[in-house]
Scaffold this motif. Structure first.
Motif, PDB file in Angstrom:
ATOM      1  N   ASP A   1       0.799  -1.008   0.037  1.00 30.44           N
ATOM      2  CA  ASP A   1       0.252   0.225   0.101  1.00 30.44           C
ATOM      3  C   ASP A   1       1.070   0.983   0.389  1.00 30.44           C
ATOM      4  O   ASP A   1       0.126   2.827  -0.599  1.00 30.44           O
ATOM      5  N   PHE A   2       2.241   0.893   0.860  1.00 25.05           N
ATOM      6  CA  PHE A   2       2.776   2.112   0.740  1.00 25.05           C
ATOM      7  C   PHE A   2       3.585   2.659  -0.829  1.00 25.05           C
ATOM      8  O   PHE A   2       3.609   3.902  -1.454  1.00 25.05           O
ATOM      9  N   LEU A   3       3.660   1.549  -1.547  1.00 25.91           N
ATOM     10  CA  LEU A   3       4.844   1.159  -2.504  1.00 25.91           C
ATOM     11  C   LEU A   3       3.742   2.300  -3.740  1.00 25.91           C
ATOM     12  O   LEU A   3       4.485   2.821  -4.388  1.00 25.91           O
ATOM     13  N   LEU A   4       2.530   1.785  -3.670  1.00 24.69           N
ATOM     14  CA  LEU A   4       1.556   2.096  -4.498  1.00 24.69           C
ATOM     15  C   LEU A   4       1.015   3.331  -4.697  1.00 24.69           C
ATOM     16  O   LEU A   4       1.036   4.099  -5.293  1.00 24.69           O
ATOM     17  N   THR A   5       0.965   4.270  -3.646  1.00 21.74           N
ATOM     18  CA  THR A   5       0.585   5.248  -2.643  1.00 21.74           C
ATOM     19  C   THR A   5       1.767   6.509  -2.262  1.00 21.74           C
ATOM     20  O   THR A   5       0.860   7.288  -2.522  1.00 21.74           O
ATOM     21  N   TYR A   6       2.741   5.596  -2.253  1.00 26.83           N
ATOM     22  CA  TYR A   6       3.549   7.489  -1.340  1.00 26.83           C
ATOM     23  C   TYR A   6       3.666   8.436  -2.083  1.00 26.83           C
ATOM     24  O   TYR A   6       4.130   9.225  -1.257  1.00 26.83           O
ATOM     25  N   ASN A   7       3.317   8.466  -3.321  1.00 29.29           N
ATOM     26  CA  ASN A   7       3.667   9.746  -4.259  1.00 29.29           C
ATOM     27  C   ASN A   7       3.021  10.482  -4.243  1.00 29.29           C
ATOM     28  O   ASN A   7       2.746  11.874  -4.879  1.00 29.29           O
ATOM     29  N   VAL A   8       1.373   9.662  -3.818  1.00 29.16           N
ATOM     30  CA  VAL A   8       0.539  11.242  -3.729  1.00 29.16           C
ATOM     31  C   VAL A   8       0.660  11.806  -2.519  1.00 29.16           C
ATOM     32  O   VAL A   8       0.026  13.219  -3.044  1.00 29.16           O
ATOM     33  N   PHE A   9       1.918  11.560  -1.519  1.00 24.18           N
ATOM     34  CA  PHE A   9       1.880  12.756  -0.294  1.00 24.18           C
ATOM     35  C   PHE A   9       3.706  12.743  -0.076  1.00 24.18           C
ATOM     36  O   PHE A   9       3.692  13.517   0.859  1.00 24.18           O
ATOM     37  N   MET A  10       4.002  12.114  -1.100  1.00 25.01           N
ATOM     38  CA  MET A  10       5.638  12.168  -0.878  1.00 25.01           C
ATOM     39  C   MET A  10       6.059  11.671  -2.198  1.00 25.01           C
ATOM     40  O   MET A  10       6.339  10.723  -2.635  1.00 25.01           O
ATOM     41  N   PRO A  11       6.663  13.508  -2.563  1.00 24.04           N
ATOM     42  CA  PRO A  11       7.602  13.081  -3.579  1.00 24.04           C
ATOM     43  C   PRO A  11       8.761  11.776  -3.533  1.00 24.04           C
ATOM     44  O   PRO A  11       9.505  11.210  -2.811  1.00 24.04           O
ATOM     45  N   THR A  12       9.116  11.654  -4.874  1.00 23.05           N
ATOM     46  CA  THR A  12      10.731  10.370  -4.864  1.00 23.05           C
ATOM     47  C   THR A  12      11.648  10.647  -4.037  1.00 23.05           C
ATOM     48  O   THR A  12      12.522  10.132  -3.946  1.00 23.05           O
ATOM     49  N   ALA A  13      11.334  12.461  -4.554  1.00 26.92           N
ATOM     50  CA  ALA A  13      13.095  13.082  -3.807  1.00 26.92           C
ATOM     51  C   ALA A  13      13.021  13.016  -2.455  1.00 26.92           C
ATOM     52  O   ALA A  13      13.747  12.543  -1.727  1.00 26.92           O
TER      53      ALA A  13
END
Length: 527
Positions: A68-80
């Motif tokens: 769940d984290f890996l699929l949704t992290y880019n919504v609230f946490m940019p990759t950088a």
């Protein structure tokens, strides 16, 4: 459960009753006892690194925390930001405890980070190759791991296990030689089972042809990125034509309805409906604009060609074609699709939208072919073939095309052909009634959901319903996000290939003719 720091809530957890009572697993080896409901990005990552297991996978149906984290992290946490946080946790040393306890804790934390990064690369594959921050993180981790025998051995074992699992899933064969750990590019290249390992997949930077028509129906073709904006298209057309007049880009459907596109609109390539075309005109030409003759649809059906193909063979060809399309779709495209291109302007949902477009193409093709078949006897034979086609598609677990065919048969232009339906044998009508039960929308499509739960991969699910039932991550206060993922994984996503390889080459459409729906049977004789 709420965790506060400095008087502010930074993490909200919910008791995972399903995980605590599931099957025969011990508490230490089972799924997480708590689900993350909300929190700050950094605190969610910190909880993940504390709670995740060393053998965690993003596709684990019981412990979904990492996935769940890996699929949704880019919504609230940019990759950088994620890369900086992971590197910080990797090098951070505990401030309390004995030297041995500190060493054990640091080793465990680094092992978990390597496991998480390994799953991240496995999930996203070469989508990360264009991200400088991700490549830098992998290089830094690789350099550090190459100097640590314990971590080097762990990463080597993980890579070997992944390759062994991929070999078993593909039906045997020997594994390829083990890649070197200290090379970042080899780390990515070793993941040959990455989700987007498909030459037919459309990337965000890929260029595609845009067919744009003038008012006189002549065609201009320009090649631009799939996410090109209206401004980009108009600039390219102006450069090709050498004109300087004020032009606009307009979508026109077969009924002649016109829709002007704003300059900042992106993703024009995938925004067209089945029977829409792009026109470039000036203000004076707008009121005289008419649909292109192609948009009026075919006048002759393909019933004679369909007579030469059995319904089972047609279903197999449709499934092979659909699988090629479906296997190009990355799970993260669901996130991009739900939040929209304004949130992820550099990403593309072209592969997902191509699958949904295919659903519409197939359902309207079914209705079109039946409406174009004038002779009642042949029309009844064609209707019987399409019902059998739906049955074979269901048997082959191609539920997306199964629903498309059944929706096409339920179209008003087809369902009102009472005399045609009366010509069907009783056995065929009974089969159609049984298949139609799968379309029952009551109780949130309970019949369909129960049926798909009993199937084993590979499966091509009913994609529109999958999107409807997909939960997302959404912001609910500045600095904090609420996470809720319901159905973010494709059914059968653990399977890397179809059990029966496709006999077709590339994306060859097996349907004899795909055309728009013709609703011109209001007075059709002998229906």
């Amino acid at each position: 459960m709420r965790l506060k720091e400095h008087g502010k809530v930074v993490l909200v957890l919910e008791k995972n009753l399903q995980g605590s009572s599931s099957s025969n697993q011990s508490p230490s080896a089972g799924s997480s006892r708590y689900s993350v409901m909300a929190g700050t990005p950094d605190k969610i990552l910190e909880h993940l690194l504390e709670a995740m297991r060393l053998d965690a996978t993003f596709s684990d149906p019981l412990d979904t925390l990492a996935g769940d984290f890996l699929l949704t992290y880019n919504v609230f946490m940019p990759t950088a930001q994620l890369c900086r946080a992971l590197l910080h946790h990797f090098h951070a040393e505990p401030s309390e405890g004995s030297e041995q306890e500190k060493a054990v804790y640091s080793l465990s934390k680094r092992q978990k980070i390597l496991r998480l990064v390994s799953q991240w690369v496995l999930l996203y594959g070469h989508l990360l190759q264009a991200d400088h921050s991700a490549i830098t993180l992998l290089q830094n981790l690789s350099d550090f791991v190459s100097r640590d025998p314990h971590l080097c051995s762990l990463l080597r074992d993980q890579t070997q296990d992944r390759r062994r699992n991929r070999t078993l899933e593909n039906g045997g064969g020997s594994a390829s030689p083990q890649p070197k750990v200290r090379s970042t590019l080899n780390w990515i290249a070793s993941l040959e089972d990455a989700t987007l390992n498909n030459s037919c997949a459309i990337g965000a930077q890929d260029k595609v042809p845009y067919d744009v028509y003038r008012a006189d129906h002549s065609c201009l073709t320009v090649v631009l990125p799939v996410n090109a904006s209206v401004r980009d298209v108009l600039q390219s057309l102006a450069h090709q034509e050498g004109g300087h007049s004020e032009r606009m880009l307009v979508k026109v459907n077969s009924a002649g309805d016109k829709s002007g596109l704003q300059m900042d609109t992106i993703g024009v390539f995938m925004s067209l409906g089945l029977n829409e075309r792009l026109f470039v005109v000036n203000v004076q030409e707008l009121h005289t604009l008419t649909p292109h003759p192609e948009q009026l649809g075919p006048t002759v059906g393909s019933s004679e060609t369909l007579d030469l193909i059995s319904s089972k063979d047609l279903a197999s060809q449709l499934t092979d074609y659909d699988w090629n399309l479906f296997s190009c779709v990355h799970q993260v495209e669901l996130i991009y699709y739900i939040f929209g291109q304004h949130t992820f302007p550099s990403a593309t949902t072209a592969n997902l939208e191509r699958v949904m477009r295919r659903f519409n193409e197939l359902q309207y093709w079914i209705a079109t072919e039946l409406c174009l078949c004038v002779e009642p006897g042949k029309r009844a034979q064609l209707l019987r073939k399409f019902i059998k086609l739906a049955a074979h598609l269901k048997e082959q677990k191609n539920l997306n095309s199964f629903f498309a065919v059944m929706v096409g048969l339920s179209n008003t232009a087809v369902s009102r052909l009472a005399k045609t339906w009366e010509r069907l044998p009783h056995k065929t009508r009974k089969l159609h009634s049984a298949l139609e039960r799968m379309l029952d929308p009551s109780w949130n499509h309970r019949v369909y959901r129960l049926a798909i739960a009993k199937l084993t991969p590979p499966i091509i699910p009913f994609v529109p319903l999958l999107l409807k039932g997909t939960g997302t991550a959404q912001e609910f206060q500045p600095g904090r996000v609420r996470v809720r993922v319901l159905e973010l994984r494709w059914p059968g996503s653990n399977s890397v290939s179809r059990s029966d390889p496709s006999p077709t080459v590339g994306l060859q459409d097996p349907t004899p003719a795909l055309g728009p729906l013709l609703l011109r049977e209001t007075s059709s004789p002998g229906h």
